[in-house]
Design a protein around this motif. Sequence first.
Motif, PDB file in Angstrom:
ATOM      1  N   VAL A 129       0.842  -1.197   0.000  1.00 49.82           N
ATOM      2  CA  VAL A 129       0.000   0.000   0.000  1.00 49.82           C
ATOM      3  C   VAL A 129       0.879   1.248   0.000  1.00 49.82           C
ATOM      4  O   VAL A 129       1.605   1.516   0.962  1.00 49.82           O
TER       5      VAL A 129
ATOM      6  N   ASP B   6      -2.785   4.579  -2.569  1.00 50.38           N
ATOM      7  CA  ASP B   6      -3.660   3.403  -2.604  1.00 50.38           C
ATOM      8  C   ASP B   6      -4.675   3.432  -1.462  1.00 50.38           C
ATOM      9  O   ASP B   6      -5.567   2.587  -1.390  1.00 50.38           O
TER      10      ASP B   6
ATOM     11  N   THR C  65      -5.480  -1.528  -7.310  1.00 53.91           N
ATOM     12  CA  THR C  65      -4.416  -0.565  -7.023  1.00 53.91           C
ATOM     13  C   THR C  65      -3.028  -1.056  -7.439  1.00 53.91           C
ATOM     14  O   THR C  65      -2.051  -0.333  -7.270  1.00 53.91           O
TER      15      THR C  65
END
Lengths: 449, 161
Positions: free
Chosen positions: A27, A31, B36
């Motif tokens: 992450v 994100d 993502t």
Amino acid sequence: MAIKDLKIVGQPVKLRDLDTHVTGETVYYEDIRVPRMLHLKMHRSIYPHAKILNIDTSEAKSSAGVVCVLTHEDLPGKKKYNGLAGVGVGPEDESVLAFEKVRWKGESVVAVIAETPKQAEAAAAKVKVDYEELPAVFDIMEALKDGAPVVTDHWPNNHYIFPDNHRAAQVRYGDVEKAFAEADHIVEDVYQTQPIEQAPLETNGCIAVPEGGDGRITVYSNTQGLQFSLDVTADILGVPTSKLRFIGGTVGGGFGGKVDLQPEPITTLAAMRTGRPVKFKYTREEEMRVSSSRSAWRVEIKDGVMNDGRIIARKITTYQDSGAYLRFSSYGGMKHCGHMPGPYTIPNVWIDSIVVFTNRTPSNAMRGFGVMAGSFALEVQMDKVAETIGMDPWELRLINAYREGDMKSHQKEVEDAGMVETILAAAKLAGKQLPEEFQKMSSLDRKAG
Amino acid sequence: MASRIVSLKVNGQNEEFIVGALTSLQDILRDTLNYTSVKEGCRQGGCGSCSVIIDGELRLSCLTPVQEVDGSEVTTLEGLNQSNSIAALQQQFIDKYAAQCGFCTPGMMVAIQALLDRNPNPSRDEITEGLAGNICRCTGYLPIIKAVEGVVAEMSGASGD
Ligand code: FES
Ligand code: FES
């Protein structure tokens, strides 16, 4: 004990987030998913040096999707900052949002916050700033000349004044002029490097998220200096650090290119004003043009050398192009001083490390801050010395390499010297044949070999 | 140019959206579908961090208007995570230290998968060529190339280095 028997030393260490890198689950700040997020875009100066006559945001404010427009007048606390003010570096010379003047092309002037990135971008383009262009200076040596345009009032001569009131960070050791008079050879040259953009694959950015009614804000950032970012943001906004929670994490490449501390204060202010999460992400173009680069350096070296290869004096004057503002350059200049005159024992050393201001993009850290340009200059100079006196460049370095217990020009004894062994290992790898007496040299004993 | 309805199969799932004429596939994948792993290094076709596979071909999602790929099958790294060949590649990346900051890694994975799909036994030159659109600022590329060579060696039954 052999290296292979050790558990930690000499063993590879697995990167903490390698497992999630390969699955794409790591992450990064962007994100993070937050609902109702706004987007900030910056209107930037189009001149490297100009007086600001008027800022007109009316059209931007009525542009589609715009929620908030911020100029210097909206700053609640300080209008100027320096990222290292918290550790005593100053003065705070850099505008958070430009007022009175812009001093480099790309400087932040007006922040526009809108529902979508496209709307913010369109509105930022509608900000109208009237300028009166001023003469600008882009070269270190030009900036130091009498009558050069003055970049900021803090520095009337376009160079930093170090805290001890000196024009340069200095090293004075022995007597270089006397040694030059005694030397068999004088070897002199000038070495220059250009600015280099760190170009991390992930651009600078952050997301600021208001956490309910009591004014607390959480900031997800990819800054390389989380504590500095927190301090500077609290300072600029005039809020206690207890109101701010900064969350770092995996950074998508930094290399020194993420210590500008530019996105966080203004994004946090935007979140405070709007009560909504705000994201500010540099475009690739901003990353290349606006985020700070490695500085340009000019290193002048004069060496006094004996026929047997001993360097008995080294005089260095270095100029570092800080761009329009200080940022971390004085630190870089001092680190440069600490690195020079290289890993060699030289009995007479004189160093001046000068930080110069120009109307270029402010420069900042990049891998080996202050060190890389210095090493480049030093090692090219070493080759030049070797050539001048007709000596093998490996042998020249081995003769001058510092040994355990030598006094360095910074008045500190050498500890844990390993230069000789490193050169010998490199020679072996490179297949370089050295005479036997050189192969027997040791960091622990200058007489060996 | 008008908005229209577009349907895609993304990582095996049927999806439908109303999109503007120039809405990029990148924005749909990242922001609408929350995939993502699709990164945004430049949004201008220069870095490869947004690489995806569209109908078997390697493409840059930032330069792909969604309307133009109506009806296509799209695979991101999230989709590849389910297949076996990517597991071997992932282990090679770990063993060879082929990721540092990791930001280029998803795009690299996708580009390597696309390369191996069309050429299961690439030479070093072909590997380099296959990754030419993907920038890595950290590793210096060699560990990545070695990871690919490791997978190729494993797949062909030879003992990889
Ligand atoms: S984000 Fe698509 S190529 Fe860089
Ligand atoms: S691992 Fe950082 S860009 Fe490739």
